[in-house]
Design a protein around this motif. Structure first.
Motif, mmCIF file in Angstrom:
data_model
loop_
_atom_site.group_PDB
_atom_site.id
_atom_site.type_symbol
_atom_site.label_atom_id
_atom_site.label_comp_id
_atom_site.label_asym_id
_atom_site.label_seq_id
_atom_site.Cartn_x
_atom_site.Cartn_y
_atom_site.Cartn_z
ATOM 1 N N LYS A 9 0.829 -1.216 0.000
ATOM 2 C CA LYS A 9 0.000 0.000 0.000
ATOM 3 C C LYS A 9 0.858 1.258 0.000
ATOM 4 O O LYS A 9 0.513 2.242 -0.639
ATOM 5 C CB LYS A 9 -0.886 0.041 1.257
ATOM 6 C CG LYS A 9 -2.142 -0.756 1.173
ATOM 7 C CD LYS A 9 -2.967 -0.487 2.414
ATOM 8 C CE LYS A 9 -3.880 -1.635 2.735
ATOM 9 N NZ LYS A 9 -4.456 -1.543 4.061
ATOM 10 N N TYR A 42 -2.930 7.336 0.872
ATOM 11 C CA TYR A 42 -2.884 5.879 0.712
ATOM 12 C C TYR A 42 -4.157 5.155 1.136
ATOM 13 O O TYR A 42 -4.241 3.937 1.013
ATOM 14 C CB TYR A 42 -1.667 5.310 1.448
ATOM 15 C CG TYR A 42 -0.379 5.791 0.824
ATOM 16 C CD1 TYR A 42 0.056 5.295 -0.403
ATOM 17 C CD2 TYR A 42 0.382 6.771 1.433
ATOM 18 C CE1 TYR A 42 1.221 5.753 -0.991
ATOM 19 C CE2 TYR A 42 1.560 7.237 0.848
ATOM 20 C CZ TYR A 42 1.964 6.726 -0.367
ATOM 21 O OH TYR A 42 3.117 7.182 -0.956
ATOM 22 N N CYS A 44 -5.348 4.607 4.119
ATOM 23 C CA CYS A 44 -5.099 3.723 5.268
ATOM 24 C C CYS A 44 -5.453 4.472 6.544
ATOM 25 O O CYS A 44 -5.524 5.694 6.542
ATOM 26 C CB CYS A 44 -3.613 3.371 5.346
ATOM 27 S SG CYS A 44 -2.993 2.544 3.893
#
Length: 70
Positions: A9, A42, A44
């Motif tokens: 990722k 990203y 996340c």
């Protein structure tokens, strides 16, 4: 397993470049702002971003040690 998913990722080079930008910032950039920014880029959660930053820092230190001894 977790390492691989975070590495996929958030690539090492990209995170390392961002860490270097943070370290060079003057006045010091807000850490939380940087983590939020990476989290958005990203997709996340912030906890994973922090984990990945720690991994990248460890790899960088390891690489410096390796290249220093050769």
């Amino acid at each position: 397993k977790e390492y691989v998913s975070l590495a996929l990722k958030m690539p090492y080079e990209e995170i390392n470049k961002r860490i270097k930008k943070y370290e060079a910032s003057n006045p010091k950039e807000d850490q939380l702002k940087m983590i939020s920014e990476l989290s958005n880029i990203y997709g996340c959660n912030k906890k994973d971003v922090v984990k990945r930053i720690q991994q990248v820092l460890k790899i960088s230190i390891y690489r410096e040690i390796q290249t220093g001894e050769e």
